[in-house]
Scaffold this active site. Sequence first.
Site, PDB file in Angstrom:
ATOM      1  N   SER A 211     -24.436  -2.136  30.231  1.00 21.75           N
ATOM      2  CA  SER A 211     -24.544  -2.584  31.615  1.00 21.75           C
ATOM      3  C   SER A 211     -25.802  -3.442  31.805  1.00 21.75           C
ATOM      4  CB  SER A 211     -24.529  -1.365  32.544  1.00 21.75           C
ATOM      5  OG  SER A 211     -24.373  -1.765  33.878  1.00 21.75           O
TER       6      SER A 211
ATOM      7  N   ASP B  54     -20.248  -3.870  28.108  1.00 19.61           N
ATOM      8  CA  ASP B  54     -19.934  -4.263  29.481  1.00 19.61           C
ATOM      9  C   ASP B  54     -21.186  -4.679  30.260  1.00 19.61           C
ATOM     10  OD1 ASP B  54     -17.744  -4.858  31.043  1.00 19.61           O
ATOM     11  OD2 ASP B  54     -17.901  -3.052  32.253  1.00 19.61           O
TER      12      ASP B  54
ATOM     13  N   ASP C 139     -29.856 -14.905  21.707  1.00 24.11           N
ATOM     14  CA  ASP C 139     -30.808 -13.792  21.721  1.00 24.11           C
ATOM     15  C   ASP C 139     -30.879 -12.998  20.417  1.00 24.11           C
ATOM     16  OD1 ASP C 139     -31.124 -14.668  24.274  1.00 24.11           O
ATOM     17  OD2 ASP C 139     -29.886 -13.096  25.179  1.00 24.11           O
TER      18      ASP C 139
ATOM     19  N   HIS D 263     -16.087   1.027  33.316  1.00 26.30           N
ATOM     20  CA  HIS D 263     -17.340   0.422  32.863  1.00 26.30           C
ATOM     21  C   HIS D 263     -17.791   1.081  31.558  1.00 26.30           C
ATOM     22  CE1 HIS D 263     -20.819  -2.026  33.553  1.00 26.30           C
ATOM     23  NE2 HIS D 263     -21.612  -1.100  34.049  1.00 26.30           N
TER      24      HIS D 263
END
Length: 501
Positions: free
Chosen positions: A171, A195, A214, A277
């Site tokens: 998240s 997610d 990244d 999620h």
Amino acid sequence: MTSFTLCLSLLSLLSTGFSERHSKDAVTSDKSAQDVMHKENIGWDYSNIQTKFNLQSSKHTEEKDCGIIAGVGESLVKCNFNMTSKTFVIIHGWTTTGLMESWMSGMVKALKKQEVHANIIVVNWLERAHQLYTVAANNSEVVGREVAMLVDWLQKVTDIPLQKVHMIGYSLGAHVAGFAGKATQNKIGRITGLDPAGPLFEGTAPDNRLSPDDADFVDVLHTFAYGTLGVSIGIEQPVGHIDVYPNGGSFQPGCGLHDVFNALAYGTIGDVVYCEHERSVHLFVDSILNQDKQSLMYRCPDTKTFEKGMCLSCRRNRCNKLGYNINKIRSKRSSRMYLKTRADMPFKVFHYQLKIHLFSSEEIQDWNPKLYVNLYGTSGDSKKASIEMPEQVAANRTNSFLVYLEDDIGDLLGIKLIWEGSSSSWSLWFKRLWYGSSSNETEDFKELEIRKIRVKSGEMQKKYTFCATNRSAMKMSPGSEMMFTKCLDGWPIKNKTSLHS
Ligand SMILES: *[C@@H]1O[C@H](CO)[C@@H](O)[C@H](O)[C@H]1NC(C)=O
Ligand SMILES: *[C@@H]1O[C@H](CO)[C@@H](O)[C@H](O)[C@H]1NC(C)=O
Ligand SMILES: *[C@@H]1O[C@H](CO)[C@@H](O)[C@H](O)[C@H]1NC(C)=O
Ligand SMILES: *[C@@H]1O[C@H](CO)[C@@H](O)[C@H](O)[C@H]1NC(C)=O
Ligand SMILES: *[C@@H]1O[C@H](CO)[C@@H](O)[C@H](O)[C@H]1NC(C)=O
Ligand SMILES: *[C@@H]1O[C@H](CO)[C@@H](O)[C@H](O)[C@H]1NC(C)=O
């Protein structure tokens, strides 16, 4: 999102400070430990770091964690940091409870089991995450920079190759990992975004969210990329080298968001949102624990195309392994990958493309037949599986459909095609009786002729062709079934080369 009232089992991953079990003797007797102590003072100021880092290695069997402090080499020794092993950095997301979520311990346990010597660092930024979402989201960058400082320090004092660092963020934690990856002096090996949070990140520049820049390899699972009121909890856009959208990336089987009104009525909406999620985490844990049941995923332009069964190819890296054991394929543009899953662990299913030429005297319009199949295989028969209907089905053309099974049935031997519905012959007969033969009887009468079914198995990368068993009965209507078996001599079969590689 404000009703994120999540019932979480509480976990004491929060304790900081040092474990007293490790004696001072171990520090002085260990040569590499002395090296660490000599190098620890590299002239950086770590005193402002608020984020806590707890090391969990297999040495801490009773789940006791051990705090690593940037700039304090002794903490590495006390925590048995293994300089030759892989290092995992696990990062939680926004929290409404201020507590570590229970999936953390599941992830740590799974990693420990698979990577016995690994350093598993649990990042604790609960204080800055237990805020209004907008504030917590804004904090993700500064937390990311603190994670980067720790990683840079670890590399300086232990010479660990950053290639062996794998950050796993859930998240908002996925963006924390992204900011960490941007800030480290050298690129880390891998970031897995589970997610990644959508609000305030969707549509922003790569610098402001998790992005392929990244880490050497960035893979992302999207399990709740579903927009309501212009906001999606999980980010919808691709943000990695490989972006996976299980079950289309929005609704997950067994979570029941389709029951959203009930959930609202009974106040369980938070649990439902949470289920979709957090499915990203469980898919990843499944890929660590059940490696004998490795889910495959397939590159595809979008969900609709995938749900027609058109993307089950493995040529030129078009398919890959979901989760932990993914092949690190980097292309310039991020690739979207799709798969179906079961509702719980193990999540693996077996995908098949069915190509069926539908001969019909009428156009097939606004047509929503209930078609099912039973597949018969060398190691078992499937349960009745539904054929997903694409929006457009065309008469006198070959249509492609997706079918997926929970069980491995081995090599295919035959197919039963089932068309559910009231028998049209009866309704037709009734209508004729009622209206007379001049009535508008074609209205709901459908009849199709099907001669062959061509099948491609995604998991086995094999192709099969099946022919109607009874060549004098190749017409189907609602309420009827048809058997297809290996084509006998005399059937014209296209001799295509196998995709099997
Ligand atoms: C450190 O990890 C390596 C494998 O990466 C292993 O061989 C070694 O035994 C570990 N050392 C300790 C002290 O656990
Ligand atoms: C976000 O954080 C920065 C400093 O890191 C601060 O200047 C800014 O006001 C914050 N914005 C919000 C919305 O909190
Ligand atoms: C399909 O082909 C058959 C035979 O060629 C023809 O009679 C029928 O009208 C065609 N159906 C449609 C919808 O064009
Ligand atoms: C049958 O019914 C449909 C709609 O109810 C109508 O559009 C069509 O013209 C009718 N066909 C005949 C042959 O009456
Ligand atoms: C094949 O279909 C025809 C026509 O429906 C039927 O009479 C015959 O019994 C069927 N044969 C078999 C072996 O099922
Ligand atoms: C299909 O290909 C195989 C191997 O290439 C060959 O043995 C076989 O005769 C071919 N069948 C037809 C119908 O062309």
